[in-house]
Scaffold this motif. Structure first.
Motif: not given
Ligand code: ADP
Length: 770
Positions: A725-726, A751, A708, A694-695, A662-663, A713, A720, A749, A665, A722
């Motif tokens: 993270l779940y 984590f 979600f 960022g989020i 994720n970081a 993004v 992706g 961001t 991506k 979603g």
């Molecule tokens: P995916 O990455 O497949 O979309 P994730 O469950 O890993 O699904 O992440 C969910 C959402 O959280 C992402 O679509 C993104 O919007 C947000 N996200 C997660 N990690 C980051 C990050 N490092 N920077 C920005 N947004 C993030």
């Protein structure tokens, strides 16, 4: 009410007592003192005068007697006898006449120059007798002769009072016969002495002058210059004169402190604490060498003051009676005055108890009468107001009742259970029909007291009791926040089990103070069953999809490796695309399978000694090509000596893979990704930070929910699901850890993941996650 009456009347009576008593108490001692002083002063004057009168009376008498003897010594008949002794008859007649006239004389004598009695006339008990010749004696040795013969012409010898000792040796006659002798010499024409005239005076008669008034038995006391008593009411004290008997009775013994003052003083009075003593001196003869006599009398102050004490007692008694009568009158009068006040306060009390019909009847037209009228007017108005108010309250209560009924009806018809519990204890205030069906009839407030025996138990999925403080309603009542839970089950006595979604929210009043909390119960048994079916379907289908996809992978891999013969460039490119697409599909199917395992709760956790650093580095290396492509800078803050911990390596890998990918991506070119693994207290802390997109704030609360993806993004990174993270959150929380993040749009961001350093617990299941 009784209290008020008594209070005012008694207070007035007490005030009266105080007002009258205080001046009396202040003035009485002053007046009494003045009166005492005055009385003592007056008495002092009177008794001084009294004593002085007695002393001058005595002196006058002494003078009289002296004059008698001078007179006799100058009579021609007496003078003549000096020459012619035979003419003594005329002297006897003279003496007899004198003694008849003055009973004071007990003996009259004429002595010649040798002290020989020439004539002696005695008087005994009123009988006057001339002593015959043969009984006449020579008195040359007697002191009175010796003294009398020494006198000048015109002077008189006065003896001290003695007890008339006669005979040889001299005997004291008994009873005592106190005697005073007056003697004067008789001179002839040539001036030589021919003889002596001696008159004996009965001193007891003479002393009767000392009697204080006719009716009084009290006498003034007479003492000689040495303080011996010559006359004293106690007869035994008398005649302690040194010439006769020294009985020791003396003023100096009886009045030790003041005797000298009395004997020698001239003030005429001595005042002691208890008595007043008035005295006066008597000089029987200026030439007498035995000094002077003193008469005195003692007055007890208590006797003098006795009349005022009596008067005082009388006045006090009269005053007390008058005072009691007055106090009683004041009490009666004040009672009369307080009656209207009592009436008024009775009325007010009735009012206080809500009896607005009470009226006060006071017939007087004074201020109290006016007050009563005003009171009654007020009572009328209040009664009116109260009636209006009562009506309004009744109407309002009815309206509320109707409203409440309507609300109850509405709530009762809702398909969800509603429970309203009051703050802060959560006691049921309102539970709708469905709520009672779900929770049991014991909670129905309409049934009176809550009966917990009829409340169904709320449990977790595994049947263990749900801790009550973790239920939404108690949480809301404690925190004031909304709380939603979906893992609550209710098991009824008949064994049926219902899954519930419970949401609770605070009910605030206009001041934003929480007065109650409302909880809504939804039966989600069916929903859960459907969800489970769906998940099982996904699990099954993804499982089934994996086998063909795996074989597609193998065969395309073999084709690319040239196992089926050499491929043209175009063929190779196409097959590479097929391989990539298949790989994506495999990943997706794996992810779906993981999610379904998580949702079904059937995934396995198998802890074993795990090198977290190694797994982290391996996950990072899998991303090398993307990192290079984006020209990202990777910062590793990893302790190379990080301990081996007990964890499931497969799950740890999933955590690192997701967070790091994720970081990478979601960070644009030339960004920085930082990986940190540290330990703090009892936890492993994994931090993955980036400088990426960022989020958005408003979507941060949804980031861990299934499927979600944040708006910012979706366009930039279309790839992706979603789901990552779940899955990570489920793994972390099932391993006893926590996950959270901080993020700012277009800045980056971070984590954070914590895992217990002591290792994670094993979990049984059907399948492990990939
Ligand atoms: P995916 O990455 O497949 O979309 P994730 O469950 O890993 O699904 O992440 C969910 C959402 O959280 C992402 O679509 C993104 O919007 C947000 N996200 C997660 N990690 C980051 C990050 N490092 N920077 C920005 N947004 C993030």
């Amino acid at each position: 009410m009784k209290n008020i009456k008594n209070n005012i009347a008694i207070k007035l009576a007490i005030s009266f007592i105080l007002i009258t008593l205080i001046p009396f108490m202040v003035l009485a001692p002053v007046v009494i003192n003045n009166v005492r002083k005055q009385l003592i002063d007056n008495t002092k004057e009177i008794i001084i005068e009294h004593t002085a009168t007695h002393s001058s009376d005595m002196e006058m008498l002494l003078n009289d007697l002296e004059n008698d003897v001078v007179f006799l010594s100058n009579l021609p008949v007496i003078k003549k006898i000096a020459k012619n002794v035979d003419d003594r008859l005329s002297i006897e007649i003279l003496y007899t006449e004198l003694m008849k006239a003055k009973s004071t004389y007990v003996q009259t004598r004429y002595l010649n120059n040798d002290g020989q009695e020439v004539v002696r006339v005695n008087s005994k008990n009123g009988v006057i007798q001339t002593v015959p010749n043969q009984l006449l004696q020579n008195k040359a040795d007697s002191y009175y002769f010796k003294e009398a013969i020494k006198q000048q012409e015109g002077t008189v010898f006065v003896s001290p009072i003695d007890l008339n000792m006669e005979g040889s040796p001299p005997q004291i006659e008994f009873p005592y016969k106190p005697t005073i002798r007056f003697g004067a010499p008789v001179f002839d024409e040539t001036g030589s002495i021919n003889g002596v005239v001696v008159l004996n005076v009965d001193a007891s008669e003479f002393l009767s002058i000392l009697r204080m008034g006719d009716d009084s038995n009290e006498y003034l006391i007479l003492v000689d210059s040495n303080g011996f008593y010559l006359s004293h009411p106690i007869k035994e004290k008398e005649w302690g004169s040194p010439i006769d008997l020294d009985t020791g009775e003396n003023i100096k013994k009886d009045l030790p402190g003041i005797a000298n003052q009395i004997l020698l003083g001239e003030e005429n009075v001595v005042v002691t604490d208890t008595s007043i003593i008035s005295y006066a001196h008597v000089s029987p003869n200026e030439n007498a060498d035995y000094g002077r006599w003193t008469i005195y009398s003692t007055y007890q102050k208590s006797k003098i003051l006795a009349p005022i004490t009596t008067i005082l007692i009388e006045i006090s008694a009269i005053w007390l009676i008058v005072f009691i009568i007055f106090a009683f009158l004041v009490f009666l009068i004040s009672k009369r005055f307080t009656k209207p006040i009592i009436e008024l306060s009775k009325g007010a009390e009735q009012f206080g108890q809500g009896n607005f019909k009470e009226r006060v009847v006071i017939r007087s037209s004074d201020e109290l009468g006016q007050l009563a009228k005003s009171f009654n007017v007020m009572a009328n108005q209040l009664q009116q107001l109260y009636t209006n108010l009562e009506n309004k309250v009744r109407e309002r209560t009815q309206a509320l009742e109707t409203q409440k009924n309507r609300l109850q009806v509405i709530l009762d018809n809702l398909p969800v259970g509603v429970f309203i519990g009051r703050a802060p204890d959560g006691k049921a205030e309102l539970v709708n029909k469905r709520g009672i069906e779900i929770l049991g009839k014991g909670l129905d407030p309409r049934a009176g007291a809550t009966n917990y025996q009829d409340v169904y138990a709320l449990t977790r999925e595994d049947g263990t009791l749900y801790p009550s403080k973790e239920l939404p309603l108690p949480i809301t009542l404690k925190t004031g926040l909304i709380s939603i839970k979906k893992d609550i089950y209710v098991i009824r006595p008949d064994g049926t089990r219902t899954a519930l979604r419970v949401a609770s929210a605070p009910i605030l009043d206009s001041n934003k103070v929480m007065i109650a909390a409302v909880a809504v119960f939804e039966d989600i048994t069916k929903e859960i069953a459907i969800d489970k079916a769906k998940t099982e379907f996904i699990s099954l289908s993804s499982h089934q999809l994996r086998t063909p996809l795996t074989s597609i992978g193998w065969y395309t891999d073999m084709l690319l490796s040239g196992d089926a013969g050499k491929l043209t460039k175009a063929q190779k490119d196409f097959i590479q695309e097929i391989y990539n697409g298949n790989q994506q599909m495999v990943n997706l199917v794996n992810t779906l399978l993981n999610v379904s395992q998580i949702d079904l709760g059937t995934f396995i956790i198998e802890p074993e000694p795990t090198d977290l650093v190694k797994i982290a580095k391996s996950a990072l290396s899998e991303l090398t090509s993307q990192i290079k492509q984006k020209n990202l800078k990777i910062v590793e803050k990893i302790d190379e000596q990080f301990p081996i911990v007990n964890a499931d390596p497969r799950l740890v890998r999933i955590i690192f893979q997701n967070l790091l990918s994720n970081a990478v991506k979601y960070t644009p070119d030339k960004g920085i990704v930082t990986l940190e693994i540290t330990q703090e207290n009892k936890n492993i802390i994994i931090t993955v930070a980036d400088t990426g997109y960022g989020i958005p704030k408003n979507q941060q609360n949804k980031i861990f929910t299934k499927l979600f993806r944040a708006d910012n993004v979706r366009e930039k990174e279309p790839n992706g699901t979603g789901l990552g993270l779940y899955i990570v959150k489920s793994i972390v929380e099932n391993s006893g850890g926590k996950i959270w993040f901080t993020s700012e749009e277009n800045k980056g961001t971070i984590f954070y993941v914590t895992l217990p350093l002591k290792g994670i617990m094993e979990k049984k299941g059907t399948r492990s996650l990939d």
